[in-house]
Motif scaffolding. Structure first.
Motif, mmCIF file in Angstrom:
data_model
loop_
_atom_site.group_PDB
_atom_site.id
_atom_site.type_symbol
_atom_site.label_atom_id
_atom_site.label_comp_id
_atom_site.label_asym_id
_atom_site.label_seq_id
_atom_site.Cartn_x
_atom_site.Cartn_y
_atom_site.Cartn_z
ATOM 1 N N LEU A 299 -22.495 41.028 60.285
ATOM 2 C CA LEU A 299 -22.796 39.897 61.154
ATOM 3 C C LEU A 299 -24.796 39.590 61.101
ATOM 4 O O LEU A 299 -25.616 39.985 62.256
ATOM 5 C CB LEU A 299 -23.202 40.920 62.787
ATOM 6 N N GLN A 300 -24.580 39.287 60.164
ATOM 7 C CA GLN A 300 -25.596 38.094 60.112
ATOM 8 C C GLN A 300 -25.517 36.827 58.917
ATOM 9 O O GLN A 300 -26.379 36.706 58.350
ATOM 10 C CB GLN A 300 -26.692 39.405 58.576
ATOM 11 N N ASN A 301 -24.424 36.233 59.822
ATOM 12 C CA ASN A 301 -23.852 35.126 59.718
ATOM 13 C C ASN A 301 -23.895 34.498 58.638
ATOM 14 O O ASN A 301 -22.890 35.704 57.939
ATOM 15 C CB ASN A 301 -25.464 33.643 59.754
ATOM 16 N N SER A 302 -22.993 33.245 58.010
ATOM 17 C CA SER A 302 -21.709 32.850 56.492
ATOM 18 C C SER A 302 -23.280 33.046 55.197
ATOM 19 O O SER A 302 -24.224 33.098 55.559
ATOM 20 C CB SER A 302 -21.104 31.603 57.083
ATOM 21 N N VAL A 303 -22.631 33.291 54.557
ATOM 22 C CA VAL A 303 -23.397 33.094 53.197
ATOM 23 C C VAL A 303 -23.915 31.993 53.137
ATOM 24 O O VAL A 303 -25.187 31.747 52.780
ATOM 25 C CB VAL A 303 -22.112 33.186 52.383
ATOM 26 N N LEU A 304 -22.809 30.670 54.175
ATOM 27 C CA LEU A 304 -23.672 29.725 53.242
ATOM 28 C C LEU A 304 -25.453 29.413 54.624
ATOM 29 O O LEU A 304 -26.191 28.896 54.055
ATOM 30 C CB LEU A 304 -23.124 28.621 54.041
ATOM 31 N N VAL A 305 -24.715 29.590 55.285
ATOM 32 C CA VAL A 305 -25.608 29.167 56.721
ATOM 33 C C VAL A 305 -27.364 30.948 55.772
ATOM 34 O O VAL A 305 -28.222 30.322 55.777
ATOM 35 C CB VAL A 305 -25.900 29.759 57.788
ATOM 36 N N TRP A 306 -27.225 31.824 55.133
ATOM 37 C CA TRP A 306 -27.966 33.194 55.191
ATOM 38 C C TRP A 306 -28.719 32.374 53.796
ATOM 39 O O TRP A 306 -30.295 32.323 52.822
ATOM 40 C CB TRP A 306 -27.559 33.972 54.408
ATOM 41 N N ALA A 307 -27.830 32.083 52.678
ATOM 42 C CA ALA A 307 -27.919 31.015 50.817
ATOM 43 C C ALA A 307 -29.012 29.949 51.285
ATOM 44 O O ALA A 307 -30.430 30.185 50.789
ATOM 45 C CB ALA A 307 -27.805 31.096 50.268
ATOM 46 N N SER A 308 -28.874 29.841 52.479
ATOM 47 C CA SER A 308 -29.657 28.204 53.012
ATOM 48 C C SER A 308 -30.948 28.398 53.543
ATOM 49 O O SER A 308 -31.793 27.787 52.677
ATOM 50 C CB SER A 308 -28.630 26.918 53.324
ATOM 51 N N GLY A 309 -30.458 29.234 54.062
ATOM 52 C CA GLY A 309 -32.154 29.251 54.774
ATOM 53 C C GLY A 309 -33.117 30.525 53.416
ATOM 54 O O GLY A 309 -34.174 30.447 53.572
#
Ligand code: ZN
Ligand code: ZN
Length: 386
Positions: free
Chosen positions: A89-99
């Motif tokens: 529950l830490q958001n999608s890979v895409l959102v996480w990696a982009s941030g």
């Protein structure tokens, strides 16, 4: 553009409620149920196992694999990390990696680093997710490479459904198998989420506050064995911010970094490849630069009788260091040239390889000795200061 003041950014209700409710249930509901009904060891084991699966999928998958491309992983491993990462529950890979890529690029910049520690512990730990700050706005222009991974694309597209389903079904299923559905849902469903959340969040907060800076002091990242213990090795954050593409965070073999052990274990069985390592020489170079900084600062602040002699011997060390650095750089350039030229001559390549390897080892050794001498200088200065 200036960052919107804290109180002006709109509150993100769903995220805030999710963090608050899970925390309250873990802090009040879990102990209350424990006192009235009790938990058995198998429920605690299931909780710890799922904490570890979620945590390491975030560190080895979301972080080192997808955010930093520190190695390549087999489809099944990527699927595994995506499954347990979704469960975390830490958001999608895409959102996480982009941030996270923005965090590395703009570290400590309050307007651009989504979780800049310069805005305080609370903000870097969790506060940045509670309001729609301009610094946290999604911008996928830095993760175009990840969009090509079908697993990442699928997870992003169906993230909400996938995370809801896994967070309800996995604890429910384990509860049905165990017999105590409510107790298992509390431990594996809720307590597991809270522990996984906050251990990951420590990397953004405490790993930028506690510890040493052996590789760089140009940013706030710190190396802390204690934080490494809680974060599957990510506590060696000073090394990581300086050498972000290395698959290791605890670079020394003895440093506690289960994520690096998992990745090298996967490579032994052929499920991971292309593990990226920074050359030993480069690591020593960074350490020695920091040692020089520290030694000259100490030299300025303590009152040594023979200050000039100390100064000149430190300067001599520094000159020696610069000579080794430039020799290493030119040898490396020559070596790439030789490699290109001797592609068709295996014997010449072997001979050159042996010669160059020996020279690289000698230079690494020279730096190692210099590091030891610098340590002695520092000790001397410290003794003189008292
Ligand atoms: Zn960081
Ligand atoms: Zn990173």
């Amino acid at each position: 553009m200036k960052e919107t003041p804290k109180h002006n950014a709109p509150l993100l209700w769903v995220t805030t409620l999710m963090f608050s409710i899970t925390f309250l249930v873990a802090a009040v509901g879990v102990p209350a149920y424990g006192i009235t009904h009790g938990f058995d060891p198998s429920q605690w084991i299931m909780m710890l196992a799922t904490v570890a699966l979620c945590g390491i999928s975030i560190t080895a998958g979301y972080h080192r694999l997808w955010s930093h491309n520190a190695y390549n992983a087999h489809f099944l491993i990527r699927l595994f990390f995506a499954f347990w990462g979704t469960h975390a529950l830490q958001n999608s890979v895409l959102v996480w990696a982009s941030g996270h890529r923005r965090h590395h690029r703009h570290i400590d910049n309050n307007d651009k680093d989504p979780y800049s520690i310069k805005r305080g512990f609370w903000f870097a730990h969790i506060g940045w997710m509670l309001r729609a700050y301009p610094s946290g706005k999604d911008d996928f222009s830095n993760v175009k490479d990840l969009m090509k991974d079908p697993i990442v694309a699928f997870q992003h597209k169906h993230y909400l459904l996938l995370t809801l389903a896994s967070n309800i079904l996995v604890p429910l299923l384990l509860g049905v198998i165990h017999g105590d559905i409510i107790g298992t849902m509390l431990l594996v469903g809720v307590l597991r989420i809270v522990i996984t959340h906050h251990t990951t969040f420590f990397i953004n907060s405490l790993a930028h506050m506690w510890g040493k800076q052996p590789y760089t002091d140009t940013n706030t990242a710190k190396d802390s064995p204690l934080i490494a213990l809680l974060t599957y090795g990510e506590g060696y954050h000073n090394f990581h911010h300086h050498f972000q593409t290395d698959y290791r965070n605890g670079v020394r073999w003895w440093q506690f970094d289960p994520t690096k052990w998992l990745i090298s274990g996967l490579s032994w069985v052929g499920l991971a490849s292309n593990l990226r390592r920074v050359p030993v020489f480069k690591i020593r170079e960074a350490q020695i630069k920091m040692q020089f900084n520290q030694a000259s600062k100490q030299l300025e602040s303590c009152h040594l009788a023979n200050l000039e002699t100390w100064k000149s011997s430190l300067e001599k060390e520094y000159d020696e260091f610069l000579v080794t650095l430039s020799e290493w750089t030119s040898l490396r350039a020559d070596w790439y040239q030789t490699k290109r030229q001797s592609l068709h001559n295996a014997l010449q390549f072997k001979w050159e390889f042996a010669a160059v390897t020996t020279r690289f080892k000698e230079m690494e050794y020279a730096l190692k000795m210099q590091q030891k001498r610098l340590k002695l200088y520092t000790l001397n200065f410290q003794a003189a200061a008292f």
